[in-house]
Design an enzyme around this catalytic site. Sequence first.
Site, mmCIF file in Angstrom:
data_model
loop_
_atom_site.group_PDB
_atom_site.id
_atom_site.type_symbol
_atom_site.label_atom_id
_atom_site.label_comp_id
_atom_site.label_asym_id
_atom_site.label_seq_id
_atom_site.Cartn_x
_atom_site.Cartn_y
_atom_site.Cartn_z
ATOM 1 N N HIS A 1 36.580 -8.382 -45.321
ATOM 2 C CA HIS A 1 37.169 -9.605 -45.793
ATOM 3 C C HIS A 1 35.716 -10.394 -46.759
ATOM 4 O O HIS A 1 34.958 -11.158 -46.103
ATOM 5 C CB HIS A 1 37.554 -10.500 -44.590
ATOM 6 C CG HIS A 1 37.821 -12.107 -44.964
ATOM 7 N ND1 HIS A 1 38.116 -12.561 -46.161
ATOM 8 C CD2 HIS A 1 37.595 -12.894 -43.801
ATOM 9 C CE1 HIS A 1 38.499 -14.027 -46.063
ATOM 10 N NE2 HIS A 1 38.143 -14.181 -45.024
ATOM 11 N N CYS B 1 38.143 -19.433 -46.985
ATOM 12 C CA CYS B 1 38.683 -18.132 -47.074
ATOM 13 C C CYS B 1 39.801 -18.187 -48.025
ATOM 14 O O CYS B 1 40.186 -16.932 -48.375
ATOM 15 C CB CYS B 1 39.141 -17.527 -45.571
ATOM 16 S SG CYS B 1 38.074 -17.491 -44.449
ATOM 17 N N CYS C 1 44.795 -17.664 -43.906
ATOM 18 C CA CYS C 1 44.278 -18.713 -43.176
ATOM 19 C C CYS C 1 42.998 -19.270 -43.500
ATOM 20 O O CYS C 1 41.967 -18.555 -44.337
ATOM 21 C CB CYS C 1 44.092 -18.169 -41.671
ATOM 22 S SG CYS C 1 42.957 -17.094 -41.291
#
Length: 401
Positions: A357, A90, A387
């Site tokens: 996302h 991510c 994160c």
Amino acid sequence: MDAFIFDHVRTPRGKGRPDGSLHEVTPVWLASRPLVALRERNHLDSREVHDVLMGCVGPVGEQGGNIARMAVLNADYDQTVPALQLERACGSGLEAVAYAAAKVMAGQADLTIGGGIEMMSRVAMGAAGGPWAQDPQISAKTGFIMQGISADLLASLHGFSRNDLDAYAAESHQRAAQSWAEGRFDRSVIPVQDFIGLTLLAKDETIRPETTTGTLSALKPAFTEMGQKYGYDAVALQRYPQLERIDHQHHAGNSSGIVDGAAAVLIGNADAGRRLGLKPRARIRSFAAIGSEPTLMLDGPAASAIRALGRAGMKATDIDLWELNEAFSAVVLCFMEALDIPHQRINVCGGAIAMGHPLGASGAMILGTALDELERSGKQTALVSLCVAAGMGSAMVIERI
């Protein structure tokens, strides 16, 4: 040597399903749209770009084969422009910007682009596989659990209630809707058109302004069966025996949305700016990445932020605005608790719970959101963090010029 941000653009985020508005275009087409926009709106001779780095978390199939280079060529950049695809889960989009900035800071490039791409409607999350989830020896050694279980573990350890998580999620939708209504994204979001020039999507597709804590309370926790049936809860409790049980509270409404999207950030040194007539909008003060405990996985942002602040010679109180990727509500609540950040100073335009996302692009997207909001509000400094799967965190500090 300083690295400056001259410009940034992103696509709107489309629903990451076959019925999403961006599903009909390919990943390489979507990845090339921000590159085209950066060149056109800055009257840029692409031969001046010394490297392009793009994050991509599912670099397989039509997203594989160094999609960054294919995007550069598809965007009609000069063939002399090299490109690199990179992956830190991510954090990939922010890492791509950091690597692009590092080349400038080291004096090895004058002008670079960092960004990211993810088409979750066409390349499913987890399509790249890997030993962490698929090799039993590695899974057992590292305490692998699914990320949704990690979010529930994080909430359980910190005592966050279902109402806490849902209230944060509802506010994300309301802030995102307000930001669009006020035109906060107008400067940086480029409509995506298809091959014949038809606009497919001009605004983020998953915002639900009618969302409230009440509407979210009707949703069932998404990870209860997964945690209990497949033994992930037992793995988590073995790592964290202070808990009696995992309290499953996350669901689709307080977790980040699955979407398609791409973003790009134009970075360079002062000489390149003067030579090409580019006005610096921000200076990259520092960036950092850290590793954290892999079962819990999602608590890395605070440690990466602290490291980035230290490299910049700053404290948390020196930061005016914070952007943290909203992977799950508990991630943001934990971050706010760790660094004593009031809600009115973090994710002020909403976040991934509302807008989605797109894994490889999110870091570059939220960096751009932070810069736009610094300029709109007249504030000076921002810290961006994410994160990262397998227990990591990425962060970057920028200062408005």
